[in-house]
Design an enzyme around this catalytic site. Structure first.
Site, short mmCIF file in Angstrom:
data_model
loop_
_atom_site.label_atom_id
_atom_site.label_comp_id
_atom_site.label_asym_id
_atom_site.label_seq_id
_atom_site.Cartn_x
_atom_site.Cartn_y
_atom_site.Cartn_z
N CYS A 26 0.87 -1.17 0.00
CA CYS A 26 0.00 0.00 0.00
C CYS A 26 0.90 1.22 0.00
CB CYS A 26 -0.96 -0.01 1.19
SG CYS A 26 -0.14 -0.06 2.80
N HIS A 528 21.14 -5.19 34.39
CA HIS A 528 21.97 -6.34 34.00
C HIS A 528 22.07 -6.34 32.48
CE1 HIS A 528 23.42 -10.49 33.57
NE2 HIS A 528 23.65 -10.49 34.86
#
Length: 608
Positions: A26, A528
């Site tokens: 599109c 972490h």
């Protein structure tokens, strides 16, 4: 952007060319119908240069933006000839409704460029005629008008092609079957009250009709398959088309054509019902929810209605006027964000997306700005509601099926109502102004989550740029189970971990892969970097802080070599959790979205 490389990576991450059953595009997206949706590597796909975002529902939609045509052509080259015959698709729990919507989108989406091109040409001709530049009686005008009207007149032929392609049957025979309904001689016969084998044939003008063509090709596809299965191979080349046409066309004339015609009339009747019961409110409501519909791709479900309305009524009164309000509201909101933000990356995105939305293409604005900031989204929805109400109150009509915007505004030229385009400009101006002012007033980068922030509540911005994912998706049982604490994880796109809030460094591993942080309200945060990266023994990591340092939001804490960590075989996902979770209410935001360091991703409130 290297288009060749982008195309190769897209094909690779959707499961390879063997996984593609159908491809179309599109104005901003590549739309893949896949054989196995589970093979899509969504996270990797979203990281491809040139890809704005990925959405998976009835299709796998890869959002490209303004370069979609160039990328589409290159992807086509990568795919080559698609092998779809005899394939059993494996779908991820798709309902019959989803399958139906995929079918409808595949048929109607490819039609839009032709219909839009012809429609805009006709609207420009209307403009030059009402302004006195060219007479409607001139042969030049009449020829150009016929050119503009051709795509709409031959809609049955175009629909036959796209439907046959979707069903993987002979397109030329399918077009021949539908084309029979448009023959001048057939039209003359039908108008004279013809019969076939004693049965009366209804007099219907099939030009510009779409549903008779769809039903005819659906029936033809079944007939073709039956005769292909049982026909001797020596005569199949002519016998199958002959028998298919012989059976399909009469059934279309007697049953399918009239049935499809009535379906089309029912679709057109929808707009009459809506206006008779809701009036202008229908346009306003639709405009306000369009941001959510476009994000999910569900706005494409409106295309069959719009095409049918255009062919039956010669105009469209609901979807396209509502789209004008929404498109321009997106533009106004983006330009306001570009003025308010301090993030240079967001500013650049907002300006380019605002320009794109001004010309009718909203996906860059939606995915790059609107859905990432809740206040912007709410402002766009409110502004679209106001603009849609204006469009509905003055009942503006569209005469071309194209994304409404500044460049295509002539689609609202009405030869019978000169004020139609004036009210379209009014809708445009109001939608832009309301969105611009609303965002300018309410947009705040550091307070996007809540309008009422408690004294002790802390909002943490993302410690790193990347895609936010749920903690449960982390490939480490200790973190994914929530044993360490509540929070989020981020698939990084950059290599710098920054402070998400003002606070103090309380712990720093010797390997620099993990860091402890305490906020002003006492929440203890653990960052972490990566899974099992402790095994790297500090290699590829560099710290800019030490224990006891008091730092400000946005200050750099850890630098790591993202590429080297990945090449070493480690998952680089950054984990951010509140370790003293028993004392705090932790809420996450923007999960499954790509964020910058300015986006707030966690709120931490003391439990009282």
């Amino acid at each position: 952007m290297d288009i060749n490389q982008t195309a190769k990576q897209i094909v690779s991450f959707i499961g390879g060319k063997e996984n593609v059953a159908h491809l179309e595009h599109c104005s901003t997206r590549l739309r893949f119908t896949l054989k196995n949706d589970d093979l899509v590597k969504k996270e990797e796909l979203e990281k491809v240069d040139g890809v704005i975002g990925v959405r998976q529902n009835v299709q796998c939609q890869v959002i490209i933006g303004n370069d979609v045509v160039e990328v589409y052509k290159q992807v086509q080259k990568e795919l080559g000839e698609l092998e779809t015959t005899g394939v059993n698709r494996k779908k991820s729990k798709q309902s019959w409704g989803a399958i139906f919507l995929d079918f409808i989108i595949s048929i109607f989406q490819p039609l839009i460029p032709a219909i839009a091109g012809g429609g805009i040409l006709k609207s420009l001709l209307l403009l030059v005629s009402v302004s006195g530049v060219m007479s409607t009686e001139s042969q030049t005008y009449q020829i150009l008008n016929l050119i503009g009207g051709a795509p709409l007149y031959f809609l049955p032929i175009l629909v036959a092609m796209t439907t046959a392609k979707k069903l993987n049957v002979n397109q030329l025979v399918a077009v021949s079957a539908v084309g029979t309904l448009l023959l001048p001689e057939m039209t003359t016969l039908l108008s004279s009250g013809s019969t076939f084998l004693g049965f009366g044939v209804e007099n219907i003008a099939y030009a510009s009709q779409v549903f008779p063509a769809i039903l005819t090709v659906l029936f033809y596809s079944q007939v073709e398959r039956v005769f292909t299965r049982f026909s001797p191979k020596a005569i199949r080349i002519f016998f199958v088309p002959m028998m298919s046409l012989l059976i399909t066309v009469p059934i279309a004339l007697l049953i399918l054509g009239p049935l499809g015609y009535n379906v089309g009339m029912a679709f057109s009747g929808v707009i009459v019902w809506l206006y008779s019961h809701l009036g202008w409110l229908a346009t306003a409501i639709l405009a306000s929810v369009l941001p959510l519909m476009v994000v999910t791709g569900m706005h494409k479900a409106m295309v069959p209605y719009a095409v049918s309305s255009m062919s039956e009524l010669g105009a469209e009164l609901l979807y396209l006027p509502a789209s004008l309000a929404h498109n321009i509201a997106e533009s106004g909101a983006c330009f306001a964000v570009s003025l308010r933000t301090k993030d240079s990356k967001l500013r650049s995105t907002a300006i380019s997306a605002g320009i794109s939305a001004l010309f009718g293409i909203t996906e860059p604005a939606l995915y790059g700005v609107t859905i990432l900031h809740k206040r912007v989204l709410y402002s766009v929805m409110f502004s679209s509601l106001i603009g849609g109400a204006v469009a509905g109150i003055f009942a503006i009509k569209s005469f071309a099926l194209v994304g409404p915007g500044l460049a295509s505004i002539t689609m609202f030229v009405d030869a019978d109502n000169a004020m139609n385009i004036v009210w379209a400009f009014v809708t445009l101006a109001i939608s832009f102004a309301v969105a611009f002012v609303t965002v300018l007033v309410f947009f705040k980068e550091q307070a996007e989550i809540s309008l009422e922030k408690s004294v002790d509540e802390e909002f943490l911005t993302s410690p790193i740029e990347g895609k936010v994912i749920a903690l449960s998706e982390v490939k480490d049982d200790v973190f994914s189970s929530g044993m360490v604490g509540k929070g989020i994880a981020i698939v990084p796109e950059t290599s710098e971990l920054v402070a998400p809030e003002d606070g103090e460094v309380t712990m720093l591993f010797d390997t620099y892969h993990a860091l402890g942080f305490k906020t002003a309200n006492g929440a203890e945060i653990l960052f972490h970097i990566g899974i099992d990266t402790v095994k790297l023994e500090g290699k590829y990591f560099e710290s800019f802080v030490k224990v006891g340092d008091k730092i400000k939001r946005g200050e750099k804490m850890i630098h790591f070599d993202l590429q080297a960590i990945q090449e070493a075989g480690y998952d680089p996902t950054v984990i951010c959790v509140v370790t003293n979770q028993e004392s705090y209410q932790v809420d996450s935001y923007h999960v499954y979205e790509t964020v910058s360091n300015t986006a707030e991703v966690l709120s931490i409130s003391p439990i009282k």
